[in-house]
Scaffold this active site. Sequence first.
Site, PDB file in Angstrom:
ATOM      1  N   ASP A  14     121.384   0.589  47.163  1.00  0.00           N
ATOM      2  CA  ASP A  14     121.122   0.685  48.683  1.00  0.00           C
ATOM      3  C   ASP A  14     120.910   1.806  48.741  1.00  0.00           C
ATOM      4  O   ASP A  14     121.075   2.366  50.042  1.00  0.00           O
ATOM      5  CB  ASP A  14     121.682  -0.379  49.544  1.00  0.00           C
ATOM      6  CG  ASP A  14     121.714  -1.769  48.925  1.00  0.00           C
ATOM      7  OD1 ASP A  14     120.532  -2.162  48.458  1.00  0.00           O
ATOM      8  OD2 ASP A  14     122.676  -2.612  49.396  1.00  0.00           O
ATOM      9  N   LYS A  17     116.134   3.623  47.186  1.00  0.00           N
ATOM     10  CA  LYS A  17     115.343   3.777  45.802  1.00  0.00           C
ATOM     11  C   LYS A  17     113.972   3.561  46.441  1.00  0.00           C
ATOM     12  O   LYS A  17     112.854   4.051  45.963  1.00  0.00           O
ATOM     13  CB  LYS A  17     116.133   3.144  44.854  1.00  0.00           C
ATOM     14  CG  LYS A  17     117.367   3.456  44.381  1.00  0.00           C
ATOM     15  CD  LYS A  17     117.943   2.640  43.106  1.00  0.00           C
ATOM     16  CE  LYS A  17     118.069   1.287  43.733  1.00  0.00           C
ATOM     17  NZ  LYS A  17     119.221   1.316  44.662  1.00  0.00           N
ATOM     18  N   GLY A  41     116.952  -5.343  46.380  1.00  0.00           N
ATOM     19  CA  GLY A  41     116.283  -5.225  47.810  1.00  0.00           C
ATOM     20  C   GLY A  41     115.721  -3.850  48.187  1.00  0.00           C
ATOM     21  O   GLY A  41     116.620  -3.116  48.444  1.00  0.00           O
ATOM     22  N   HIS A  42     114.384  -3.660  47.613  1.00  0.00           N
ATOM     23  CA  HIS A  42     114.057  -2.393  47.991  1.00  0.00           C
ATOM     24  C   HIS A  42     113.100  -1.965  49.171  1.00  0.00           C
ATOM     25  O   HIS A  42     111.917  -2.818  49.026  1.00  0.00           O
ATOM     26  CB  HIS A  42     113.298  -1.711  46.733  1.00  0.00           C
ATOM     27  CG  HIS A  42     114.250  -1.507  45.622  1.00  0.00           C
ATOM     28  ND1 HIS A  42     113.892  -1.199  44.179  1.00  0.00           N
ATOM     29  CD2 HIS A  42     115.750  -1.704  45.401  1.00  0.00           C
ATOM     30  CE1 HIS A  42     114.949  -1.152  43.474  1.00  0.00           C
ATOM     31  NE2 HIS A  42     115.884  -1.532  44.302  1.00  0.00           N
ATOM     32  N   GLN A 226     120.050  -1.396  41.708  1.00  0.00           N
ATOM     33  CA  GLN A 226     121.487  -1.472  42.070  1.00  0.00           C
ATOM     34  C   GLN A 226     121.885   0.014  41.959  1.00  0.00           C
ATOM     35  O   GLN A 226     120.969   1.257  42.283  1.00  0.00           O
ATOM     36  CB  GLN A 226     122.058  -2.130  40.812  1.00  0.00           C
ATOM     37  CG  GLN A 226     122.118  -3.825  41.059  1.00  0.00           C
ATOM     38  CD  GLN A 226     120.872  -4.351  40.618  1.00  0.00           C
ATOM     39  OE1 GLN A 226     120.465  -3.948  39.541  1.00  0.00           O
ATOM     40  NE2 GLN A 226     120.077  -4.976  41.436  1.00  0.00           N
TER      41      GLN A 226
HETATM   42  P1  GDP Z   1     117.310   0.536  47.932  1.00  0.00           P
HETATM   43  O1  GDP Z   1     117.958  -0.552  47.557  1.00  0.00           O
HETATM   44  O2  GDP Z   1     118.154   1.499  47.127  1.00  0.00           O
HETATM   45  O3  GDP Z   1     115.899   0.807  47.855  1.00  0.00           O
HETATM   46  O4  GDP Z   1     117.652   0.538  49.350  1.00  0.00           O
HETATM   47  P2  GDP Z   1     117.637  -0.375  50.500  1.00  0.00           P
HETATM   48  O5  GDP Z   1     116.064  -0.418  50.774  1.00  0.00           O
HETATM   49  O6  GDP Z   1     118.418  -1.733  50.223  1.00  0.00           O
HETATM   50  O7  GDP Z   1     118.323   0.317  51.775  1.00  0.00           O
HETATM   51  C1  GDP Z   1     118.001   1.323  52.176  1.00  0.00           C
HETATM   52  C2  GDP Z   1     117.928   1.187  53.880  1.00  0.00           C
HETATM   53  O8  GDP Z   1     117.630   2.531  54.258  1.00  0.00           O
HETATM   54  C3  GDP Z   1     116.363   0.520  53.972  1.00  0.00           C
HETATM   55  O9  GDP Z   1     116.480  -0.267  55.076  1.00  0.00           O
HETATM   56  C4  GDP Z   1     115.563   1.827  54.362  1.00  0.00           C
HETATM   57  O10 GDP Z   1     114.631   1.415  55.096  1.00  0.00           O
HETATM   58  C5  GDP Z   1     116.251   2.892  54.999  1.00  0.00           C
HETATM   59  N1  GDP Z   1     116.106   4.163  54.763  1.00  0.00           N
HETATM   60  C6  GDP Z   1     115.845   4.735  53.616  1.00  0.00           C
HETATM   61  N2  GDP Z   1     115.794   6.152  53.611  1.00  0.00           N
HETATM   62  C7  GDP Z   1     116.303   6.326  55.157  1.00  0.00           C
HETATM   63  C8  GDP Z   1     116.646   7.748  55.735  1.00  0.00           C
HETATM   64  O11 GDP Z   1     116.407   8.559  54.948  1.00  0.00           O
HETATM   65  N3  GDP Z   1     117.108   7.392  57.070  1.00  0.00           N
HETATM   66  C9  GDP Z   1     117.181   6.141  57.561  1.00  0.00           C
HETATM   67  N4  GDP Z   1     117.743   6.105  58.748  1.00  0.00           N
HETATM   68  N5  GDP Z   1     116.977   5.108  56.919  1.00  0.00           N
HETATM   69  C10 GDP Z   1     116.633   5.244  55.577  1.00  0.00           C
HETATM   70  P1  IMO Z   2     119.406  -2.716  45.026  1.00  0.00           P
HETATM   71  O1  IMO Z   2     118.526  -2.466  43.874  1.00  0.00           O
HETATM   72  C1  IMO Z   2     123.493  -3.588  46.538  1.00  0.00           C
HETATM   73  C2  IMO Z   2     125.923  -6.212  44.121  1.00  0.00           C
HETATM   74  C3  IMO Z   2     126.303  -7.601  44.697  1.00  0.00           C
HETATM   75  C4  IMO Z   2     127.472  -7.685  43.915  1.00  0.00           C
HETATM   76  C5  IMO Z   2     127.392  -7.269  42.481  1.00  0.00           C
HETATM   77  C6  IMO Z   2     126.979  -8.504  41.723  1.00  0.00           C
HETATM   78  O2  IMO Z   2     118.881  -3.301  46.351  1.00  0.00           O
HETATM   79  O3  IMO Z   2     120.197  -1.647  45.201  1.00  0.00           O
HETATM   80  P2  IMO Z   2     124.623  -9.747  41.194  1.00  0.00           P
HETATM   81  O4  IMO Z   2     123.854 -10.609  42.105  1.00  0.00           O
HETATM   82  O5  IMO Z   2     123.930  -8.547  40.880  1.00  0.00           O
HETATM   83  O6  IMO Z   2     125.334 -10.591  40.197  1.00  0.00           O
HETATM   84  O7  IMO Z   2     125.932  -9.109  42.094  1.00  0.00           O
HETATM   85  O8  IMO Z   2     126.249  -6.358  42.722  1.00  0.00           O
HETATM   86  N1  IMO Z   2     124.404  -5.986  43.970  1.00  0.00           N
HETATM   87  C7  IMO Z   2     123.874  -5.008  45.034  1.00  0.00           C
HETATM   88  N2  IMO Z   2     124.564  -4.206  45.870  1.00  0.00           N
HETATM   89  N3  IMO Z   2     122.291  -3.289  46.021  1.00  0.00           N
HETATM   90  C8  IMO Z   2     121.721  -3.910  45.178  1.00  0.00           C
HETATM   91  O9  IMO Z   2     120.644  -3.739  44.556  1.00  0.00           O
HETATM   92  C9  IMO Z   2     122.552  -4.985  44.413  1.00  0.00           C
HETATM   93  N4  IMO Z   2     122.232  -5.938  43.640  1.00  0.00           N
HETATM   94  C10 IMO Z   2     123.495  -6.445  43.359  1.00  0.00           C
HETATM   95  O10 IMO Z   2     126.413  -7.514  46.247  1.00  0.00           O
HETATM   96  O11 IMO Z   2     128.775  -6.911  44.600  1.00  0.00           O
HETATM   97 MG    MG Z   3     118.693  -2.444  48.301  1.00  0.00          MG
END
Ligand code: GDP
Ligand code: IMO
Ligand code: MG
Length: 426
Positions: A14, A17, A41-42, A226
Amino acid sequence: MASATVLVGTQFGDEGKGKLVDYLSDKYDIVVRYQGGANAGHTICFDNKTVVLHLIPSGIFNKDCVCVIGNGVVIDPNALLDEIKKVEDLGYDVRGRLFISHNAHLIMPYHKQLDSLSESCLSGEQKIGTTGRGIGPSYEDKFARCGVRVVDLLNAKVLEEKLRDNIAAKNKLFKNIYEKDEIDVDAMVREYAEFDKIIDPFVTNTQLYLNRKIREGKTVLLEGAQGCLLDVDHGTYPYVTSSNPTSGGACTGSGVAPNHIGKVIGVCKAYTTRVGNGAFPTELDDEVGESLGRIGHEFGATTGRKRRCGWIDLVALRYSLTISGVTELALTKLDVLDTFGEIKVCTSYMLDGKEIHDFPTEHQTLSRVTPVYKSLPGWNGSNAHAKSFDDMHENARDYVTFLEDALGVPVTFISVGPGRDETVFK
Ligand code: GDP
Ligand code: IMO
Ligand code: MG
């Protein structure tokens, strides 16, 4: 120039990416997911829309970009078809520019059931806190050499044989160990036979495809899911996911060999978050942690769970950057720190009265360390206006420079908001 770049999460996932891959995708011909599944979840924000992708690579909203789901990914075909529909409903045609590896393994409904049943057998802190998407059980079958693969969906006879064998074994577990109902194998064979024609246009030998394209001079961005600290080999085992998010996984999970890889971009949040259980040395159980979560909207993009929050951890980052060979960093969510008067950075740990600088890879040890912090002044203002690094507040620039010096890697992108445009180059 090398053809391939790997983009990895350097923390617990998270890191942002999805935003970075979407942003970079107009500079690459092909974007490839190489591991994980719909546990990811991207999030991508563009044209006043927020879209969360779980399986489809984050380059899909760039119409000139081809997207590949590599052999290292585990695919729930229902989740994939839902996601294809979601993308098409937004006006983006995926035909001819989304390819799925014939070798990728499937996530079946029994994998999801086994994921939640095995979690329910663990008590309290022993629970991994998985996303419940069946990731671990599907990779278990892959490595036990009994998994069902995408290519099997295209051959009714093989599919039926494999499902009957697998389900016979799983039913023993459901009946005798978990005391649950057995799976109706005939119904499942019928249901999965239906995927044949629907999935066929997307299925390709993606290893060959990618290597052919690289020979033709095309460029490839390998999108990790991840983060390094959730890697099954290098992360905080057993509180990890069941794949290799680190850059090494990009080669095995795509068939792109290491000599094609030039850059490794590490994505790093300006603080740290973690969903699920496991050690988190800089976790803040106080008002500061609450504020980071509130301002950063730190809720899981897949499960909606509240993310645990804390300051940035340079001990953990030095380790992840080394394991993935990160050559440059993208620092995200810097804007979340805009209102903090004091910003802390963990520079080392204390363990049994001694200061240590290396990340303990053994979970019992990691859970006993306490962070040593250096305090830096905040900047009390927004950098949203900044078009370049020089436009940013001085203390914000000092924060970035401090991280670069401490980590020995340049920061090349700074993200100051979720939108495509809210990105500053350095
Ligand atoms: P990922 O799994 O690495 O793709 O990240 P996620 O999408 O799960 O979580 C990142 C969250 O931060 C999302 O809600 C993005 O929309 C948000 N986000 C990404 N870059 C920024 C930033 O520079 N500032 C803020 N405030 N939010 C951001
Ligand atoms: P992105 O790509 C954050 C965590 C789960 C749990 C552990 C194992 O959005 O960064 P799993 O379901 O993979 O067997 O769970 O890994 N986890 C993540 N945490 N971002 C993710 O993906 C994750 N995918 C799995 O919360 O701790
Ligand atoms: Mg994510």
